[in-house]
Write a protein that holds these residues in place. Sequence first.
Motif, PDB file in Angstrom:
ATOM      1  N   PHE A  96       0.829  -1.200   0.000  1.00 33.85           N
ATOM      2  CA  PHE A  96       0.000   0.000   0.000  1.00 33.85           C
ATOM      3  C   PHE A  96       0.869   1.258   0.000  1.00 33.85           C
ATOM      4  CE2 PHE A  96      -2.466  -3.359   1.978  1.00 33.85           C
ATOM      5  CZ  PHE A  96      -3.652  -3.288   1.275  1.00 33.85           C
ATOM      6  N   SER A  97       0.353   2.303  -0.624  1.00 31.96           N
ATOM      7  CA  SER A  97       1.027   3.588  -0.652  1.00 31.96           C
ATOM      8  C   SER A  97      -0.018   4.680  -0.708  1.00 31.96           C
ATOM      9  CB  SER A  97       1.960   3.691  -1.871  1.00 31.96           C
ATOM     10  OG  SER A  97       1.199   3.791  -3.069  1.00 31.96           O
ATOM     11  N   ALA A  98       0.442   5.925  -0.674  1.00 33.28           N
ATOM     12  CA  ALA A  98      -0.493   7.051  -0.728  1.00 33.28           C
ATOM     13  C   ALA A  98      -1.316   7.032  -2.011  1.00 33.28           C
ATOM     14  CB  ALA A  98       0.278   8.365  -0.600  1.00 33.28           C
ATOM     15  N   HIS A  99      -0.715   6.599  -3.117  1.00 34.11           N
ATOM     16  CA  HIS A  99      -1.463   6.542  -4.374  1.00 34.11           C
ATOM     17  C   HIS A  99      -2.608   5.539  -4.302  1.00 34.11           C
ATOM     18  CE1 HIS A  99      -2.321   5.555  -8.639  1.00 34.11           C
ATOM     19  NE2 HIS A  99      -2.125   6.849  -8.785  1.00 34.11           N
ATOM     20  N   GLY A 100      -2.515   4.578  -3.393  1.00 34.55           N
ATOM     21  CA  GLY A 100      -3.600   3.622  -3.222  1.00 34.55           C
ATOM     22  C   GLY A 100      -4.903   4.283  -2.810  1.00 34.55           C
ATOM     23  N   LEU A 101      -4.821   5.449  -2.150  1.00 32.64           N
ATOM     24  CA  LEU A 101      -6.039   6.186  -1.794  1.00 32.64           C
ATOM     25  C   LEU A 101      -6.714   6.737  -3.044  1.00 32.64           C
ATOM     26  CD1 LEU A 101      -4.572   8.101   1.262  1.00 32.64           C
ATOM     27  CD2 LEU A 101      -6.358   6.357   1.382  1.00 32.64           C
ATOM     28  N   ARG A 102      -5.894   7.150  -4.015  1.00 32.59           N
ATOM     29  CA  ARG A 102      -6.457   7.708  -5.247  1.00 32.59           C
ATOM     30  C   ARG A 102      -7.076   6.609  -6.115  1.00 32.59           C
ATOM     31  NH1 ARG A 102      -6.824  12.283  -7.854  1.00 32.59           N
ATOM     32  NH2 ARG A 102      -6.428  12.527 -10.093  1.00 32.59           N
ATOM     33  N   SER A 103      -6.325   5.533  -6.326  1.00 23.95           N
ATOM     34  CA  SER A 103      -6.884   4.429  -7.102  1.00 23.95           C
ATOM     35  C   SER A 103      -8.034   3.769  -6.357  1.00 23.95           C
ATOM     36  CB  SER A 103      -5.790   3.399  -7.414  1.00 23.95           C
ATOM     37  OG  SER A 103      -5.234   2.867  -6.228  1.00 23.95           O
ATOM     38  N   GLY A 104      -7.937   3.753  -5.021  1.00 18.06           N
ATOM     39  CA  GLY A 104      -8.990   3.135  -4.221  1.00 18.06           C
ATOM     40  C   GLY A 104     -10.314   3.869  -4.310  1.00 18.06           C
ATOM     41  N   PHE A 105     -10.254   5.200  -4.390  1.00 15.73           N
ATOM     42  CA  PHE A 105     -11.487   5.977  -4.505  1.00 15.73           C
ATOM     43  C   PHE A 105     -12.251   5.592  -5.768  1.00 15.73           C
ATOM     44  CE2 PHE A 105     -13.723   9.535  -6.428  1.00 15.73           C
ATOM     45  CZ  PHE A 105     -14.631   9.857  -5.435  1.00 15.73           C
ATOM     46  N   LEU A 106     -11.560   5.542  -6.900  1.00 16.42           N
ATOM     47  CA  LEU A 106     -12.222   5.209  -8.158  1.00 16.42           C
ATOM     48  C   LEU A 106     -12.654   3.749  -8.192  1.00 16.42           C
ATOM     49  CD1 LEU A 106     -10.052   7.198 -10.705  1.00 16.42           C
ATOM     50  CD2 LEU A 106     -12.438   7.607 -10.138  1.00 16.42           C
ATOM     51  N   THR A 107     -11.839   2.867  -7.628  1.00 16.03           N
ATOM     52  CA  THR A 107     -12.219   1.455  -7.583  1.00 16.03           C
ATOM     53  C   THR A 107     -13.465   1.262  -6.732  1.00 16.03           C
ATOM     54  OG1 THR A 107      -9.901   0.813  -7.828  1.00 16.03           O
ATOM     55  CG2 THR A 107     -11.424  -0.866  -7.027  1.00 16.03           C
ATOM     56  N   GLU A 108     -13.516   1.947  -5.591  1.00 14.94           N
ATOM     57  CA  GLU A 108     -14.685   1.841  -4.708  1.00 14.94           C
ATOM     58  C   GLU A 108     -15.912   2.432  -5.376  1.00 14.94           C
ATOM     59  OE1 GLU A 108     -16.669   0.583  -1.315  1.00 14.94           O
ATOM     60  OE2 GLU A 108     -14.607   0.172  -1.963  1.00 14.94           O
ATOM     61  N   ALA A 109     -15.736   3.551  -6.088  1.00 18.30           N
ATOM     62  CA  ALA A 109     -16.860   4.149  -6.809  1.00 18.30           C
ATOM     63  C   ALA A 109     -17.405   3.174  -7.847  1.00 18.30           C
ATOM     64  CB  ALA A 109     -16.419   5.454  -7.470  1.00 18.30           C
ATOM     65  N   ALA A 110     -16.502   2.486  -8.540  1.00 21.14           N
ATOM     66  CA  ALA A 110     -16.936   1.498  -9.536  1.00 21.14           C
ATOM     67  C   ALA A 110     -17.670   0.345  -8.875  1.00 21.14           C
ATOM     68  CB  ALA A 110     -15.728   0.978 -10.315  1.00 21.14           C
ATOM     69  N   ASN A 111     -17.144  -0.128  -7.745  1.00 27.96           N
ATOM     70  CA  ASN A 111     -17.781  -1.233  -7.035  1.00 27.96           C
ATOM     71  C   ASN A 111     -19.180  -0.869  -6.553  1.00 27.96           C
ATOM     72  OD1 ASN A 111     -15.550  -2.899  -7.377  1.00 27.96           O
ATOM     73  ND2 ASN A 111     -14.619  -2.325  -5.414  1.00 27.96           N
ATOM     74  N   ARG A 112     -19.402   0.393  -6.253  1.00 22.92           N
ATOM     75  CA  ARG A 112     -20.708   0.837  -5.746  1.00 22.92           C
ATOM     76  C   ARG A 112     -21.639   1.316  -6.847  1.00 22.92           C
ATOM     77  NH1 ARG A 112     -19.955   3.683   0.167  1.00 22.92           N
ATOM     78  NH2 ARG A 112     -18.295   2.313   0.933  1.00 22.92           N
ATOM     79  N   GLY A 113     -21.186   1.196  -8.102  1.00 23.03           N
ATOM     80  CA  GLY A 113     -22.052   1.551  -9.215  1.00 23.03           C
ATOM     81  C   GLY A 113     -22.218   3.037  -9.450  1.00 23.03           C
ATOM     82  N   ILE A 114     -21.295   3.840  -8.927  1.00 27.47           N
ATOM     83  CA  ILE A 114     -21.371   5.287  -9.155  1.00 27.47           C
ATOM     84  C   ILE A 114     -20.918   5.571 -10.586  1.00 27.47           C
ATOM     85  CG2 ILE A 114     -20.400   7.528  -8.483  1.00 27.47           C
ATOM     86  CD1 ILE A 114     -20.106   6.419  -5.659  1.00 27.47           C
ATOM     87  N   PRO A 115     -21.663   6.339 -11.353  1.00 28.15           N
ATOM     88  CA  PRO A 115     -21.274   6.615 -12.745  1.00 28.15           C
ATOM     89  C   PRO A 115     -19.899   7.254 -12.827  1.00 28.15           C
ATOM     90  CG  PRO A 115     -23.540   7.301 -12.338  1.00 28.15           C
ATOM     91  CD  PRO A 115     -22.956   6.955 -11.000  1.00 28.15           C
ATOM     92  N   LEU A 116     -19.164   6.880 -13.857  1.00 28.36           N
ATOM     93  CA  LEU A 116     -17.803   7.381 -14.033  1.00 28.36           C
ATOM     94  C   LEU A 116     -17.723   8.902 -14.066  1.00 28.36           C
ATOM     95  CD1 LEU A 116     -14.794   6.937 -14.570  1.00 28.36           C
ATOM     96  CD2 LEU A 116     -15.334   6.630 -16.991  1.00 28.36           C
ATOM     97  N   PRO A 117     -18.584   9.613 -14.814  1.00 24.84           N
ATOM     98  CA  PRO A 117     -18.492  11.083 -14.821  1.00 24.84           C
ATOM     99  C   PRO A 117     -18.651  11.695 -13.437  1.00 24.84           C
ATOM    100  CG  PRO A 117     -19.846  10.314 -16.638  1.00 24.84           C
ATOM    101  CD  PRO A 117     -19.603   9.128 -15.768  1.00 24.84           C
ATOM    102  N   GLU A 118     -19.540  11.102 -12.620  1.00 19.01           N
ATOM    103  CA  GLU A 118     -19.742  11.632 -11.264  1.00 19.01           C
ATOM    104  C   GLU A 118     -18.498  11.418 -10.406  1.00 19.01           C
ATOM    105  OE1 GLU A 118     -22.688  10.927  -7.394  1.00 19.01           O
ATOM    106  OE2 GLU A 118     -23.278  10.205  -9.384  1.00 19.01           O
ATOM    107  N   ALA A 119     -17.867  10.251 -10.531  1.00 16.10           N
ATOM    108  CA  ALA A 119     -16.647   9.989  -9.770  1.00 16.10           C
ATOM    109  C   ALA A 119     -15.521  10.900 -10.229  1.00 16.10           C
ATOM    110  CB  ALA A 119     -16.239   8.527  -9.929  1.00 16.10           C
ATOM    111  N   MET A 120     -15.434  11.156 -11.528  1.00 12.54           N
ATOM    112  CA  MET A 120     -14.378  12.020 -12.056  1.00 12.54           C
ATOM    113  C   MET A 120     -14.561  13.464 -11.614  1.00 12.54           C
ATOM    114  SD  MET A 120     -13.795  10.521 -15.932  1.00 12.54           S
ATOM    115  CE  MET A 120     -12.633  11.838 -16.328  1.00 12.54           C
TER     116      MET A 120
END
Length: 383
Positions: free
Chosen positions: A329-353
């Motif tokens: 794990f590293s600090a960048h894992g928080l950034r990739s983790g946010f988008l991965t979690e958004a995808a897992n929860r079905g949040i639309p990509l434009p909204e996550a971006m």
Amino acid sequence: MATDRPGRNAVDRRVESLDTIAAVLPMERRDELAELLTDQDVETLRHLVNQGMGENTLRALASDLAYLQAWSLAANGSSLPWPAPEALLLKFVAHHLWDPERRVINPQHGMPADVEDRLRIQGFLRSTGPHAPDTVRRRLATWSTLTKWRGHIGAFTSPALKSALRLAVRATPRPRKRKSAKAVTGDVLARLLATCRTNSLHDTRDRAILMVAFASGGRRRSEIVGLRREQLSTEAPIILEGRPPLPSIAIHLGRTKTSGADNDDVVYLTGRPVEALNAWLAAARIESGSVFRAIDRWGNVSRRALDPKAINDIVKHRAALAGLEPAEFSAHGLRSGFLTEAANRGIPLPEAMEQSRHRSVQQASSYYNNAQRRTGRAARLLD
């Protein structure tokens, strides 16, 4: 000792000059940089700060400049010449991009042992083997830019240099590594936060850092340590049916790595991250200036911001406390983790971006594609 004083006066002067731009250009190795950089180097950095160059760009430029000067002193016994002759540029490539198999046969191939040892002792070299081609290209680009700022024309576009780079890259294949082996998704974040269980200053600060960095879209560590109290503004509470009002704040990011010079990116925090941030601000009594600061062994909160590396250290420290493997794990894992979690929860990509402030749909969508591929029907044919 008296004979050293004129030289020390020059170094002391550079130390003071570096101090005047430290708020914009944090440098944990100020004294060492003052020894390496010339007066003109420091004046160039001061000029760029006054011209409003982006903070991340300045940090990278200062880091590359320090490395180039350290390498020149170790390899040639003198500071960088301006402009640099083509032979010196080719020497830089030869010292940093080399064939590991040929090195076994010929120990003189690549960077000489005495140069390597000196750079390693100074902390400029950490890993073994040739440099990453992208790192060499970036440092050459920095060198070229600094040459132009000094009013010179360099040999950076010469056919010989281009050919040397092309051939050297072929000889040094390096698989691309992910910035963080594992993403800090919601379940991992919960385990990290569970280690911040007390009301101590360290736990309160780290809880706020983890929650703010993740919930604000996976902010880069430079953006987290650069966050100032003046960038925060309280918004009207969010009203949801059947729930108490949720506190809300806006974070005015200003110019970021992916925004234009005239843009002021804004992201919003709601609920628990706001409460964690407010708890830290109150506990540390921060009313202005840097939000996230160092804490000494006696519990005193520093007036200066954390170094970007500290965010990485905090993530790894909390991972270890949570029983996870810190190296994954590293600090960048928080950034990739946010988008991965958004995808897992079905949040639309434009909204996550909108929250992560990614400008590249291709880059952001890769996290979504990976999440969908992992849980999709094609991956479960034998389920």
